[in-house]
Design an enzyme around this catalytic site. Structure first.
Site, PDB file in Angstrom:
ATOM      1  CG  ASP A   1      -2.111  -0.744   1.195  1.00  0.00           C
ATOM      2  OD1 ASP A   1      -2.559  -0.995   0.077  1.00  0.00           O
ATOM      3  OD2 ASP A   1      -2.648  -1.111   2.254  1.00  0.00           O
TER       4      ASP A   1
HETATM    5  C1  GLC Z   1      -1.425  -3.962   5.424  1.00  0.00           C
HETATM    6  C2  GLC Z   1      -2.652  -3.953   4.577  1.00  0.00           C
HETATM    7  C3  GLC Z   1      -2.480  -4.834   3.365  1.00  0.00           C
HETATM    8  C4  GLC Z   1      -1.234  -4.484   2.653  1.00  0.00           C
HETATM    9  C5  GLC Z   1      -0.033  -4.489   3.573  1.00  0.00           C
HETATM   10  C6  GLC Z   1       1.206  -4.002   2.910  1.00  0.00           C
HETATM   11  O1  GLC Z   1      -1.260  -5.197   6.004  1.00  0.00           O
HETATM   12  O2  GLC Z   1      -3.776  -4.370   5.313  1.00  0.00           O
HETATM   13  O3  GLC Z   1      -3.576  -4.721   2.507  1.00  0.00           O
HETATM   14  O4  GLC Z   1      -1.052  -5.386   1.614  1.00  0.00           O
HETATM   15  O5  GLC Z   1      -0.300  -3.646   4.661  1.00  0.00           O
HETATM   16  O6  GLC Z   1       1.150  -2.656   2.616  1.00  0.00           O
HETATM   17  C1  GLC Z   2      -1.350  -0.395   5.003  1.00  0.00           C
HETATM   18  C2  GLC Z   2       0.043  -0.308   5.498  1.00  0.00           C
HETATM   19  C3  GLC Z   2       0.251   0.849   6.380  1.00  0.00           C
HETATM   20  C4  GLC Z   2      -0.374   2.089   5.841  1.00  0.00           C
HETATM   21  C5  GLC Z   2      -1.823   1.834   5.554  1.00  0.00           C
HETATM   22  C6  GLC Z   2      -2.582   3.018   5.098  1.00  0.00           C
HETATM   23  O1  GLC Z   2      -2.144  -0.893   5.985  1.00  0.00           O
HETATM   24  O2  GLC Z   2       0.444  -1.443   6.192  1.00  0.00           O
HETATM   25  O3  GLC Z   2       1.611   1.030   6.600  1.00  0.00           O
HETATM   26  O4  GLC Z   2      -0.181   3.124   6.746  1.00  0.00           O
HETATM   27  O5  GLC Z   2      -1.905   0.835   4.598  1.00  0.00           O
HETATM   28  O6  GLC Z   2      -1.790   3.965   4.481  1.00  0.00           O
END
Ligand code: GLC
Ligand code: GLC
Length: 811
Positions: free
Chosen positions: A483
């Protein structure tokens, strides 16, 4: 250092001192009513949705960190204490907290009084039950008071913590006999209320927080308890609570119990009132009467245990490694159920008011859940698919109550839809239920647009093909699985969310990770098409998979590992040419899992590079070196201090990808050692470093560039649960559902020894005994089913309720 131990016979983790390095919690409930409960009885509960229907209040980011819960205060001749230790923290003569499958038990004693608090959410009931069993272990008679305490939340948890000009006026309760009713907003549009009752006559009650605690006191100094006198307060606005006072007298050796029920009740619109402004209490009476005797509570607890034993019996391992057995048989599966239920909504790190259900998260959660309750997995798949857009893209999140796509977060994460194919394949492999493909499912919840689920899969696959970049690799969109790799975002505004800020579609930024994911799901997708009678489309899909593989080998290879991406300028991300972020874990895991570069030797090289550069004592970091400055062209990833989260943290979710990739190469020793590094049971001994619960996975462990290397955060709600179970159950132990049967293909360390797995699969039970006296890492030499030889390593579907003995010889 340990703060407890595993009691595998009872499927419990036993915490032996209350001051754990972080609150160690458990979840109660697996249907509609849910509670979070910490090792000091902190936490809260809600009905279905942690944001919209919160029963009790909880303050995140509080001081001390875990304040607020269902508390029981004992006033024994002026010595005042809690069986959960907090909030009073009176030194106890003994303390123990047992977190089990859907229940928690606190067993504490002080001055010859032993109190056992058993908390659980019964199957089929919308309430949390707390039974207090009190025993006088002294030689003198005892007379003491028990005060209960819960603080009500005014339902909408977000509003509850922000809108005080309104909320301080609206709190309403009723007290009727031993039961306290929380009915805020019931007079207007709500048709539901909470009830808090006890099964014994009460000496007094309180429903107004200030009266009970005293305005300047915390939960650790409640005036009413310390003075031994309830105020009989009736809340009017401000903060409604529920507290009963019961006096208990015990002869030496005598034992008595009190049963408390905190429940959620609904009335039909036209039957809300008993008389003007007096709520209809019929549903509450019914609920309370179901848990008034010890026998009722015992049988509900028994039913809960049977329920869990039944679920877990679908996959049971017997190996020489005790830690492995306990993770596979108990805790990993348990966590998979919790992540399936909660998605990423309510934990001690997720406030229950933020994220909805993630499209990609929920699709992946299926991997660890589908064998437990396939029918619920089926429903979930159809819910997820219904939020997909007509062009095949997807809302990143949807709301659990409305099941609608969430406009606030929107769309554009270009990996999202491929996970739907992944999840559906897993479901069909587990169940053989091909009919799901013919279900009519709307796009973006617009009924008129409904088409078959199979059509949804096609749009998912085609969405990638319709969005290829200059190197014929998939465009990344807002981000992919990571993300925080925001290649089209260029955010300069402080505080702006990377997930929702303007995203300028460069049409250039490409993801090698999505390419790997595409190649990984492609063959199953083609198989699904072929078996649905779409031969030509199946062949076409396989061609596209080959094209993608070629594109990865041509432009996605960096010499010693797979590239991560191309940014919006067409520059490489995750290359040896980069100054930081030279190597990323995601494409190594997925490309090798997909088989890319295996015969060319690149796969092996890529995994060796992972071990060389990313591996640490506590797990594999996400990228190396971590970014030390903010990069406009990369976005959120570079916003994190080095070593945390997606910037060089050990992001546990994708460690199993490497482990599985190792099994593709047949390197069983490496696969298992990667598995063990992040596996909680193996890190129990370093709980003081790790800090979060030693029985569940955390999302992230600080990487080596962080000052607190090894420290975990964000336990419980993480895709790590499903991926780890998928890894260990299907690839390391190698009991792998396929469309036509159960494939047996272990990949283990040479000295792993023999092991047995009992697996329920499509209606039959297979007791699979694996003989590895040949000390191989991989390879099945022969196999028998009830004594008859089976050619190859695929067990046929027997499906007739019988139990079969399977003998497998590796070699
Ligand atoms: C968090 C989010 C997931 C994403 C991951 C890596 O675990 O829930 O959707 O793939 O972060 O950014
Ligand atoms: C995912 C990631 C996190 C981020 C979030 C929203 O969950 O793990 O690091 O902050 O997305 O941005």
């Amino acid at each position: 250092m340990k703060f407890g131990y595993f009691d595998d016979g009872r499927k419990e983790y036993v915490i032996t001192r209350p001051d754990t390095p972080y609150p160690w919690i458990n979840y109660l409930g697996s249907e509609n009513f849910f509670s979070l409960i910490s090792n000091t009885s902190g936490g809260y509960c809600f009905y279905k949705d942690a944001r919209m229907l919160r029963l009790t209040r909880y303050r995140y980011n509080n001081v001390p960190t875990d304040a607020g819960g269902r508390y029981f205060y004992i006033n024994d001749g002026g010595t005042v204490w809690n069986p959960g230790w907090a909030p009073l923290k009176t030194p106890l003569d003994s303390y123990e907290c047992r977190h089990g499958m859907g229940y928690s038990v606190f067993d504490s004693s002080k001055n010859g009084l032993r109190v056992t608090q058993t908390a659980f959410v019964p199957i089929g009931a919308d309430c949390e039950v707390n039974r207090l069993t009190m025993k006088n272990t002294s030689a003198e008679p005892k007379s003491f008071q028990v005060f209960s305490f819960v603080e009500f939340c005014l339902w909408n948890a977000y509003d509850d913590m922000t809108n005080f000009q309104r909320n301080f006026n609206i709190g309403e309760v009723e007290v009727a006999g031993k039961a306290i009713y929380h009915k805020t907003e019931y007079r207007e549009r709500r048709n539901h209320y909470a009830v808090f009752g006890v099964n014994a006559p009460i000496d007094g009650f309180d429903t107004d927080r200030e009266s009970f605690l005293g305005l300047y006191n915390g939960f650790d100094k409640p005036d009413a308890v310390l003075e031994g006198k309830s105020r009989n307060s009736v809340a009017s606005g401000w903060a409604p609570i529920g507290s009963h006072c019961v006096r208990v007298t015990l002869a030496p050796g005598e034992e008595k119990s009190l049963i408390y029920v905190l429940g959620y009740c609904e009335n039909p619109e036209d039957d809300k009132w008993e008389s003007p402004n007096v709520v209809n209490k019929a549903p509450a009476q019914k609920l309370l009467s179901a848990f008034t005797t010890d026998a009722q509570v015992d049988s509900a607890l028994e039913r809960l245990k049977e329920y869990w034993n039944g679920l877990l019996s679908n996959y049971q391992l017997d190996s020489a490694d005790e830690k492995l057995n306990r993770m596979v048989n108990i805790w990993n599966q348990y966590q998979c159920m919790v992540t399936f239920n909660m998605s990423r909504s309510a934990s001690y790190f997720e406030s229950g008011i933020g994220r909805g259900m993630g499209f990609r998260d929920s699709a992946q959660d299926l991997l660890g859940f589908v064998h437990l309750i396939p029918s619920r997995a089926r429903t979930r798949i159809l819910d997820i698919a219904a939020t997909q857009m007509e062009d095949g893209s997807a809302y990143h999140q949807y709301q659990p109550l409305t099941k609608r796509g969430n406009h606030e977060v929107g769309s554009g994460f270009n990996d999202d839809s491929l996970w739907l194919i992944f999840g559906v394949s897993a479901y069909i492999k587990e169940t053989g239920d091909w009919s799901i493909l013919q279900e009519q499912v709307p796009f973006n919840n617009v009924d008129a647009s409904a088409d078959t689920l199979l059509e949804h899969l096609k749009r998912s696959f085609d969405h990638v093909l319709n969005n290829l970049g200059p190197h014929k690799l998939p465009l990344i969109g807002r981000a992919d699985w990571n993300d925080c790799l925001n290649l089209n975002c260029f955010s300069k505004t402080p505080g702006e969310s990377f997930q929702t800020c303007a995203n300028f579609e460069s049409g250039i930024a490409e993801s090698v990770f999505i390419a790997g994911l595409f190649v990984a799901v492609g063959p199953d997708y083609a198989d699904i098409l072929r078996r649905s009678g779409l031969k030509q489309e199946a062949e076409h899909a396989l061609c596209e998979v080959q094209n993608m593989t070629d594109a990865i080998l041509k432009d996605g290879w960096d010499g010693e590992w797979f590239l991560r991406a191309y940014d919006a300028f067409g520059d490489k991300v995750g290359s040896r040419d980069c100054d930081e972020g030279k190597l990323f874990i995601e494409p190594q895991g997925f490309c090798v899992m997909a088989g890319v570069g295996v015969k060319e030797g690149m796969a092996q090289r890529a995994l060796d590079s992972v071990h060389e550069h990313l591996d640490t004592e506590y797990g594999i970091v996400l990228n190396w070196p971590s970014y030390t400055s903010y990069r406009l062209n990369l976005g959120e990833i570079s916003s994190y201090p080095p070593g945390y989260k997606e910037n060089g943290g050990i992001f546990c979710h994708n460690n199993p990808w490497i482990s599985i990739a190792e099994t593709v190469l047949g390197r069983g020793d490496k696969a298992f050692s990667v598995y063990k590094k992040t596996c909680p049971a193996y890190t129990e001994e370093i709980s003081e470093i790790h800090r979060t619960e030693p029985y569940v996975y955390a999302q992230m462990i600080a990487g080596r560039d962080a000052p607190r290397h090894g420290e975990a955060k964000n336990s419980w709600l993480t895709g790590t649960a499903a991926w780890s179970f998928y890894d260990v159950s299907q690839f390391i132990l190698g009991i792998r559902p396929q469309f036509d049967g159960l494939e047996i293909d272990p990949c283990i360390p040479a000295d792993f020894g023999n092991f047995t797995v009992e697996r329920k699969f499509r209606g039959a039970t297979y007791r699979i005994e694996i003989d590895n006296s040949a000390k191989k890492c991989k390879g099945v030499r022969s196999m028998t089913l009830d004594g008859k030889p089976v050619a190859g390593n695929l067990l046929p579907v027997c499906g007739d309720g019988q139990k079969y003995i399977v003998r497998v010889t590796m070699g």
